[in-house]
Design an enzyme around this catalytic site. Structure first.
Site, mmCIF file in Angstrom:
data_model
loop_
_atom_site.group_PDB
_atom_site.id
_atom_site.type_symbol
_atom_site.label_atom_id
_atom_site.label_comp_id
_atom_site.label_asym_id
_atom_site.label_seq_id
_atom_site.Cartn_x
_atom_site.Cartn_y
_atom_site.Cartn_z
ATOM 1 N N GLN A 1 -9.072 -9.738 -7.458
ATOM 2 C CA GLN A 1 -8.818 -8.554 -8.277
ATOM 3 C C GLN A 1 -7.340 -8.174 -8.287
ATOM 4 O O GLN A 1 -6.990 -7.027 -8.568
ATOM 5 C CB GLN A 1 -9.662 -7.376 -7.786
ATOM 6 C CG GLN A 1 -11.156 -7.594 -7.949
ATOM 7 C CD GLN A 1 -11.952 -6.348 -7.652
ATOM 8 O OE1 GLN A 1 -11.979 -5.391 -8.424
ATOM 9 N NE2 GLN A 1 -12.617 -6.332 -6.507
ATOM 10 N N ASP B 1 -5.863 0.297 1.707
ATOM 11 C CA ASP B 1 -6.826 -0.103 0.680
ATOM 12 C C ASP B 1 -6.097 -0.864 -0.425
ATOM 13 O O ASP B 1 -4.892 -0.720 -0.605
ATOM 14 C CB ASP B 1 -7.503 1.150 0.117
ATOM 15 C CG ASP B 1 -8.726 0.815 -0.718
ATOM 16 O OD1 ASP B 1 -9.199 -0.336 -0.644
ATOM 17 O OD2 ASP B 1 -9.216 1.709 -1.430
ATOM 18 N N GLU B 2 -6.834 -1.662 -1.194
ATOM 19 C CA GLU B 2 -6.291 -2.437 -2.320
ATOM 20 C C GLU B 2 -5.069 -3.248 -1.877
ATOM 21 O O GLU B 2 -4.034 -3.294 -2.562
ATOM 22 C CB GLU B 2 -5.918 -1.502 -3.485
ATOM 23 C CG GLU B 2 -7.039 -0.633 -3.998
ATOM 24 C CD GLU B 2 -8.117 -1.413 -4.755
ATOM 25 O OE1 GLU B 2 -8.014 -2.649 -4.823
ATOM 26 O OE2 GLU B 2 -9.050 -0.787 -5.271
ATOM 27 N N LYS C 1 -16.228 -1.218 -0.164
ATOM 28 C CA LYS C 1 -15.038 -1.234 0.681
ATOM 29 C C LYS C 1 -14.545 0.175 1.012
ATOM 30 O O LYS C 1 -14.106 0.420 2.142
ATOM 31 C CB LYS C 1 -13.920 -2.024 0.013
ATOM 32 C CG LYS C 1 -13.384 -1.413 -1.270
ATOM 33 C CD LYS C 1 -12.263 -2.247 -1.863
ATOM 34 C CE LYS C 1 -11.760 -1.647 -3.163
ATOM 35 N NZ LYS C 1 -11.175 -0.304 -2.986
ATOM 36 N N THR C 2 -14.620 1.101 0.059
ATOM 37 C CA THR C 2 -14.148 2.462 0.332
ATOM 38 C C THR C 2 -14.993 3.105 1.410
ATOM 39 O O THR C 2 -14.486 3.824 2.286
ATOM 40 C CB THR C 2 -14.187 3.307 -0.955
ATOM 41 O OG1 THR C 2 -13.409 2.666 -1.962
ATOM 42 C CG2 THR C 2 -13.620 4.697 -0.698
ATOM 43 N N ARG D 1 -17.144 -4.862 -13.842
ATOM 44 C CA ARG D 1 -17.296 -3.417 -14.094
ATOM 45 C C ARG D 1 -18.723 -3.105 -14.543
ATOM 46 O O ARG D 1 -19.172 -1.974 -14.464
ATOM 47 C CB ARG D 1 -16.345 -2.933 -15.206
ATOM 48 C CG ARG D 1 -14.856 -3.070 -14.966
ATOM 49 C CD ARG D 1 -14.389 -2.598 -13.616
ATOM 50 N NE ARG D 1 -14.359 -3.690 -12.658
ATOM 51 C CZ ARG D 1 -14.339 -3.535 -11.334
ATOM 52 N NH1 ARG D 1 -14.390 -2.336 -10.814
ATOM 53 N NH2 ARG D 1 -14.305 -4.574 -10.529
#
Length: 666
Positions: free
Chosen positions: A245, A214-215, A28-29, A600
């Site tokens: 998330q 973002d987020e 996504k980044t 993770r």
């Protein structure tokens, strides 16, 4: 690596509101950074008209570095990439006069706010410092939901909420009198301003033609409204998030903002990023199976082109001591056999209290480790107190330092007196310390308060003169803390005598550090402090880069990170899910927390639980986490419950060390 089809669609969709549902490890980044370049290079939008917002300074810095590396000098001029709070600060600085603040307003950190709240609550209700933290949390929730004191309804509120409300009213008055803002104000105030002032709103809507966030699943009510106010009728934005998330409800995050977005923007386009570039297929299958138990507005399923990978191990230990020993032993053995680095391993915990035994066994096996997110030397309360004294001595115009130490230790200068002092300083447009020495102040405060303020002024001025004489610095700085009885104050305000003594030793270490170069010809007290702070920041950053250490961190702190080998410990009812979540019925967020922990891991994942655990020094039987039963049975491999004895542990440690030596000698 080329963008996949969904990533390319997300980059090129620019004509209206866009929601990118980006699963863990789906790049996504990269989508955001590529899209910024696309907007500038292909679409002809000036960088100064683009706003990208994320949640942490680290994420904003990394995003900015990645974007700027792809643009030339003219293309990147004016690009604004920041956190929500930095953006809010920019807006406040632009319009501080409209808001009724002086230009050099003070920013309160968490400790500053709690200190002020404690002063107010102590005077009104004789409240403890812990209650002050609870009140601060409630005030944050009110501000994050955009509730001014006059908008709060208390008809069904309990006594604690009513007390918090009374403190909130006074707290806001005092902040304004001090020409100060707290962290929550950095969103709260800009949103209020943009709502009320059409001219200001139009200015910022014309400034930013395209917005990226973002987020997005971590946004709260105030941040969502800030997005709406900035986009206006143009409605050109991209928000990137993952409802699976969303793990910050306790600080006001609202995953439901995803559904509200869909309602507020009917022409919203949705693109899903489901290809994971991080984890093995088995890890993703396990994560997908777990999170399917949560309700979803939008469904997505992570997949990977990586191999399916090893089974997920579940270690059943007899006790928490046995659990910690097994994990430490497992890491050293695994590292020797696979020739990995210590930094490849992460141990995730639900709460920091779980790390004590882990540290003990990692030390026993001489495994280097780091507790990520642990506070630095300069973040300790006593060090911040000491530095505030030094800063005010150096610079009497430092209002923040003044407010931190005026009642540390307590000098019987109450919050009401400080409000009057702040109001007088604002009226005269002078710093707080200078206002103390203004003779006209005597008509604004009581004679007793005026006397106390004069005593404080004389104390600071006396030590400024001593330090300016440039001799016996260490003796003078030590005497300063003896004069204010700081060690006694620590003893009275710390849970144990030993801890108070350790905290005072930190003060002594700081003084020794500052005075280490006193004998040099060009030594300067102010420059020494500034240099010391700068070097600390640089050293800590370099330390992070070069050190090969196992990482111990909470699941919350692990979000956005990845490790080849991950251990998730304490998979028991009451820990994961947390007991408070069980009582409050917020199991869905706990499930998302486990989902974050699982994703993770890149190569191997190990879960652990115990049969018994000590509680108040008594052994109690535990219940396996309900989440273990929700994982796909065929992907798990369970390892036995036998508790190793102390002799077996020592023997295992010796065999591990022998194996390590043989590896080095071969």
């Amino acid at each position: 690596m080329m963008l996949n089809e969904q990533q390319q669609s997300a980059v090129r969709s620019i004509d209206g509101p866009l929601l990118v549902l980006a699963g863990a490890g789906s790049g996504k980044t990269r989508v955001i950074t590529e899209k910024i370049g696309y907007l500038i290079k292909t679409c002809g939008i000036k960088a100064s008209h683009i706003l990208a917002v994320t949640f942490t300074n680290k994420a904003a810095k990394e995003m900015k570095e990645r974007v700027l590396s792809t643009l030339d000098k003219d293309e990147k001029r004016g690009l604004h990439i920041s956190t929500f709070h930095t953006l809010g600060l920019t807006i406040i600085k632009k319009h501080f006069q409209l808001l009724g603040y002086k230009q050099n307003f003070t920013l309160f950190d968490e400790q500053d706010s709690v200190t002020l709240i404690h002063e107010i609550a102590y005077e009104a209700f004789q409240s403890t410092k812990q209650i002050a933290y609870d009140i601060k949390q409630q005030i944050s929730l009110w501000k994050n939901s955009l509730q001014h004191p006059h908008e709060i309804h208390l008809e069904e509120a309990d006594s604690s909420k009513r007390q918090a409300y009374e403190v909130y009213v006074q707290y806001q008055k005092y902040l304004k009198a001090y020409n100060a803002l707290d962290f929550d104000d950095l969103i709260f105030i800009p949103v209020s301003l943009l709502k009320q002032n059409a001219e200001v709103r139009e200015y910022w809507q014309n400034r930013f033609h395209y917005i990226l966030i973002d987020e997005y699943q971590d946004t709260n009510e105030s941040q969502y409204q800030l997005l709406q106010l900035l986009t206006g009728k143009r409605q050109k934005f991209t928000v990137v998030g993952d409802d699976d998330q969303s793990i910050y409800a306790w600080r006001g995050a609202r995953p439901e903002n995803l559904s509200i977005l869909h309602q507020d923007y009917p022409n919203l386009r949705i693109i899903k990023l489901e290809q994971n570039y991080r984890s093995s297929g088995r890890i993703l299958h396990t994560a997908n199976t777990l999170i399917e138990k949560n309700p979803h507005l939008f469904t997505k399923k992570l997949w990977s082109s990586h191999h399916y990978g090893k089974e997920i191990r579940v270690i059943q230990a007899k006790s928490e001591d046995d659990e910690a020993q097994r994990i430490a032993s497992d890491i050293i053995t695994h590292r020797i056999h696979h020739k990995t680095s210590y930094k490849d391993y992460a141990i995730l915990v639900r709460g920091n209290h779980q790390s004590f035994l882990l540290e003990r066994y990692l030390q026993l096996y001489k495994i280097p480790y780091e507790i990520s997110g642990g506070s630095s030397f300069f973040a300790k309360t006593e060090i911040k107190d000491a530095l505030a004294y030094f800063k005010l001595i150096i610079n009497p115009e430092d209002d923040r330092a003044f407010l931190r130490i005026i009642n540390t230790p307590r000098r019987e200068i109450g919050a009401a007196t400080l409000e009057k002092l702040g109001g007088y300083a604002n009226m005269r447009d002078i710093p707080l310390f200078e206002a103390i020495n203004d003779i006209a102040l005597a008509s604004h405060v009581s004679p007793q308060a005026y006397q106390k303020l004069q005593q404080f002024s004389a104390f600071i001025s006396r030590y400024r003169q001593k330090i300016e004489q440039k001799n016996n610095l260490q003796e003078n700085l030590t005497a300063l803390f003896e004069d204010i009885n700081y060690e006694t104050w620590l003893i009275d305000n710390t849970s144990s005598l030993a801890q108070a003594q350790r905290r005072y030793e930190n003060i002594c270490e700081l003084i020794g550090w500052i005075c280490n170069r006193e004998t040099e010809t060009e030594f300067d007290f102010a420059q020494s402090i500034n240099r010391m702070l700068l070097l600390d920041v640089i050293d800590r950053e370099e330390e992070k880069e070069k050190n090969d250490k196992v990482q111990i961190l909470t699941i919350h702190a692990s979000k956005g990170l990845e490790y080849p080998y991950v251990y998730l410990i304490g998979c028991e009812e009451g820990i994961l899910p947390h007991q408070q979540s069980i009582e409050d019925g917020t199991i869905e967020e706990e499930r998302r927390l486990v989902y974050v922990a699982i994703t993770r891991a890149k190569i191997e994942l190990t879960l652990s639980l115990t049969s018994t655990r000590k509680k108040f020094n008594e052994k109690t039987n535990t219940t396996p986490s309900r989440f273990l039963a929700e994982l796909p049975e065929d992907d798990l491999i369970w390892q036995g419950k036998a508790e190793s004895s102390q002799e077996q542990r020592k023997s295992l440690a010796k065999s591990n060390i022998a194996l390590l030596k043989s590896r080095f000698n071969s």
